[in-house]
Design an enzyme around this catalytic site. Structure first.
Site, short mmCIF file in Angstrom:
data_model
loop_
_atom_site.label_atom_id
_atom_site.label_comp_id
_atom_site.label_asym_id
_atom_site.label_seq_id
_atom_site.Cartn_x
_atom_site.Cartn_y
_atom_site.Cartn_z
N ARG A 1 54.12 1.99 12.27
CA ARG A 1 55.51 2.31 11.93
C ARG A 1 56.02 1.64 10.67
NH1 ARG A 1 54.55 3.11 16.85
NH2 ARG A 1 53.37 1.22 16.58
N THR A 2 55.83 0.34 10.56
CA THR A 2 56.48 -0.37 9.45
C THR A 2 55.92 0.12 8.11
OG1 THR A 2 56.63 -2.25 10.94
CG2 THR A 2 57.16 -2.66 8.63
N LYS B 1 36.60 -11.02 -0.97
CA LYS B 1 35.76 -11.88 -1.83
C LYS B 1 36.31 -13.31 -1.88
CE LYS B 1 35.41 -7.93 -4.93
NZ LYS B 1 36.06 -7.44 -6.16
N ARG C 1 53.15 -7.90 5.15
CA ARG C 1 52.93 -8.32 6.54
C ARG C 1 51.74 -9.26 6.54
NH1 ARG C 1 52.72 -4.59 11.84
NH2 ARG C 1 54.95 -4.70 11.42
N HIS D 1 60.51 -10.50 11.96
CA HIS D 1 60.26 -9.12 11.52
C HIS D 1 61.65 -8.53 11.21
CE1 HIS D 1 58.74 -5.20 11.01
NE2 HIS D 1 58.04 -5.04 12.12
N1 CP Z 1 57.40 -2.10 15.30
C1 CP Z 1 56.36 -2.35 14.47
O1 CP Z 1 56.36 -3.30 13.69
O2 CP Z 1 55.33 -1.45 14.56
P1 CP Z 1 54.02 -1.50 13.68
O3 CP Z 1 53.28 -2.74 14.06
O4 CP Z 1 53.27 -0.24 14.03
O5 CP Z 1 54.42 -1.55 12.24
#
Ligand code: CP
Length: 315
Positions: free
Chosen positions: A63-64, A92, A113, A141
């Site tokens: 999603r993100t 590497k 991320r 998040h």
């Molecule tokens: N909600 C969320 O962060 O989903 P993903 O890990 O799929 O990005």
């Protein structure tokens, strides 16, 4: 350099509205999201025309990453990036610092991320371009929380005055920490429901307690008939140091049709997703289930955030 760090706890967005009260920032993002959703595709593509978003994901995401990808395209920009770190020079031995430095040369905004707490804050110190935290270890998040608050506002028409239950893995679930910090800007009654071993971490709870009233319990049934919002999270298997400990709490809560019978008629169920077994699939088609709408709003709030970040004077 326009330095933008999205953290709900510390500076949520450090740019022209840095000094504003945090809830005002949320409101600005919500208003911008409403606005962007009303634009036709041609108008929308003018907002970030020609801008490049770079994504750098050290952990898996559906999603993100894809909603950022889709969001930047919808506002006229383009994206490039690394979604599988094993295909990059990290393999590497290249450092996060060098990778961030290079990617910020190729882009206007970086979405990161990473497995480590503090990673986005670190990247923002190095990057020449704004960094958006798309998940930093077990810490935060933030864009997920903005999406969660926006969903509550859209579906319940308000946030103040609501009774909100947050259930599941409150120790390792980073969406929970961002959401709690975000909810600290509102007048809400929060019920934290988790196994004893997965209560919110004591180091974080100290900060959260300063701005939010909440209770903690292990029993969802004690609260279910009072809640306006039930926010369900998965047990974060990958973050347990010991699989034995995971197996002890696996399947602790399963939201199924039986539980729904005890819920208020107009209550909603949210989940940041991905879901494992904590919400039964037969809940999906009930009026309470709003987690797919929540995922859809994610694209629009991210488009609005990009519009705000990449345009000096908003849009
Ligand atoms: N909600 C969320 O962060 O989903 P993903 O890990 O799929 O990005």
């Amino acid at each position: 350099k326009k330095n933008i760090k999205i953290f709900i706890d510390k500076p949520i967005i450090q740019y022209s509205i840095e000094a504003a009260k945090k809830s005002k920032i949320f409101n600005k993002i919500f208003v911008s999201t409403d606005k962007i959703m009303k634009l036709n595709p041609t108008e929308r593509r003018e907002i970030c025309k020609g801008k490049t978003l770079a994504y750098l994901f050290y952990e898996p995401s559906t999603r993100t990453r894809l909603s950022f990808d889709s969001a930047i395209a919808s506002v006229g920009g383009n994206s490039l990036g690394i979604s599988d770190i094993t295909s990059s020079s990290t393999q590497k031995g290249e450092s996060l610092a060098d990778t961030v430095r290079i990617m910020s040369i190729y882009s206007d905004v970086l979405v990161l991320r990473h497995t480590l707490d503090g990673s986005s804050r670190f990247a923002a110190e190095i990057s020449e371009k704004p960094v958006i935290n798309a998940g930093s270890g077990t810490e935060e998040h933030p864009t997920q929380a903005i999406q969660d608050l926006y969903t509550i506002k859209k579906e319940k028409k308000k946030i103040d005055g609501l009774k909100i239950g947050i259930v599941g893995d409150l120790k390792y679930g980073r969406t929970v920490y961002s959401l709690l910090h975000g909810l600290g800007n509102y007048d809400v009654d929060v019920r934290l429901i988790s196994p004893e071993s997965l209560r919110v971490r004591s180091d974080s709870i100290y900060e959260i307690k300063k701005k939010l009233d909440f209770t903690e319990s292990t029993n969802i049934e004690e609260h279910i008939d009072e809640l306006d919002v039930l926010y369900v999270t998965r047990i974060q298997k990958e973050r347990f140091p010991d699989e034995e400990e995971y197996l002890k709490v696996k399947g602790s809560y399963v939201v199924g049709l039986d539980l729904l019978k005890q819920m208020k008629d107009d209550s909603i169920i949210l989940h940041p997703l991905p879901r494992m077994d904590e919400i039964s699939t037969d809940v999906d088609n009930t009026k309470h289930a709003k987690y797919f709408e929540q995922a859809e709003y994610g694209k629009h709030i991210r488009a609005a955030l990009l519009g705000l970040i990449l345009n000096e004077n908003g849009f």
